[in-house]
Write an enzyme that holds these catalytic residues in place. Structure first.
Site, short mmCIF file in Angstrom:
data_model
loop_
_atom_site.label_atom_id
_atom_site.label_comp_id
_atom_site.label_asym_id
_atom_site.label_seq_id
_atom_site.Cartn_x
_atom_site.Cartn_y
_atom_site.Cartn_z
N GLU A 43 0.92 -1.21 -0.08
CA GLU A 43 0.02 0.07 0.22
C GLU A 43 0.75 1.22 0.07
O GLU A 43 2.04 1.35 0.47
CB GLU A 43 -0.84 -0.19 1.14
CG GLU A 43 -1.93 1.28 1.25
CD GLU A 43 -2.56 1.06 2.55
OE1 GLU A 43 -3.91 1.82 2.63
OE2 GLU A 43 -2.03 0.78 3.67
N LYS A 114 -10.24 0.49 -1.94
CA LYS A 114 -10.28 -0.12 -0.45
C LYS A 114 -11.74 0.33 0.31
O LYS A 114 -12.13 1.46 0.16
CB LYS A 114 -9.31 0.53 0.12
CG LYS A 114 -8.94 0.07 1.83
CD LYS A 114 -7.89 1.03 2.34
CE LYS A 114 -7.63 0.58 3.76
NZ LYS A 114 -6.59 1.16 4.25
N CYS A 157 -4.81 -3.76 3.30
CA CYS A 157 -4.42 -3.37 4.92
C CYS A 157 -5.35 -3.49 5.74
O CYS A 157 -5.70 -4.60 6.20
CB CYS A 157 -3.67 -1.81 4.67
SG CYS A 157 -2.93 -1.34 6.34
#
Length: 273
Positions: A43, A114, A157
């Site tokens: 990321e 995300k 993440c």
């Protein structure tokens, strides 16, 4: 699914995209030289810095990131994941946090924005509000059948803390879960490896987790420890705390053996929940 080598790259990205692109290419080159077929970047691989600077760069940076992934995949003949970069939404004040997976020919295989944003107040006094400048994605992450390798499920993440997302990915056929991250040092020391192993074990799937490491722009500190984990939860490779890569084999026979030994996916009773 075939046997192949997978590489989880570890970087200390900065506010200078040029330096970051060069560092990423160096690690892709090294991974390819070691025989990796699938390479994941973490990321924020192209930029790790102040929100104001990220928003200023976002439009140009998104295009550069996509072009970079295509060029690197073709040059080094690897399937390549860009684990998260800012993609503008058009208002000049917000972005998406986007991952893209491209094949050896530079063709886009999958894109994911995300959906879980990191809004937390940590006991060490640090506060993070990703949602202040990032819009959450509106679609569940995809699973893509990578020719000659396996079925890959994407995530980014903070998603790792939401096990239902990985049930969705495995339910859609994922053999390998990609979890690129910029995990904070404070949470990482207690949670990073535990969460990755849990996602691998409960889904009897491989986990490839590229990571940021070290100190960024003077104050943000990332945990490091990019990892490759097998379906039994065994850590096959750990990059430690320096830039580099965790590289390990993904073995089809082993995954099948684990799923036969521990058939928890077949024992689920979703009708009761």
């Amino acid at each position: 699914m075939n046997d192949f080598l997978a590489a989880a790259v570890q970087l200390t990205s900065s506010q200078d995209p040029e330096i970051n692109f060069n560092a990423a290419e160096e690690q892709i080159d090294l991974a390819a030289r070691r025989g990796a077929d699938l390479v994941g970047l973490p990321e924020n691989f192209a930029f790790m810095g102040e929100d104001s600077r990220r928003l200023e760069l976002a439009s140009d940076l998104a295009e550069r990131c996509s072009r970079f992934l295509v060029t690197m995949a073709r040059r080094y003949q690897v399937v390549l994941l860009g684990g998260g970069f800012p993609a503008p939404v058009g208002d000049g004040s917000r972005t998406l946090n986007r991952a893209e997976l491209v094949d050896r020919d530079g063709q886009l295989l999958a894109r994911y924005d995300k959906i879980h944003l990191f809004d937390v107040d940590l006991p060490d006094g640090n506060t993070y509000r990703e949602s202040a400048t990032v819009n959450a994605g509106q679609e569940l992450p995809p699973v893509v059948d990578v020719p000659g390798l396996c079925k890959v499920g994407l995530s980014i993440c903070y998603d790792v803390r939401f096990p239902e997302l990985y049930r969705h990915l495995v339910g859609a056929g994922a053999d390998l879960l990609m979890i690129p991250a910029a995990f904070t040092a404070f949470t990482g020391k207690d949670h990073w490896q535990v969460l990755l192993q849990a996602r691998a074990i409960e889904n009897t799937a491989y986990v490839l987790a590229p990571a940021q490491t070290g100190l960024h722009y003077g104050r943000r500190h990332s945990h490091g420890h990019a990892m490759v984990i097998d379906p039994w939860g065994t850590v096959l490779a750990d990059a430690g705390v320096l830039p580099g890569a965790a590289i390990a084999p993904v073995n089809t026979a082993h995954q099948g053996h684990v799923r036969d030994q521990m058939p928890s996916l077949r024992h689920r009773r979703p009708a009761l929940f």
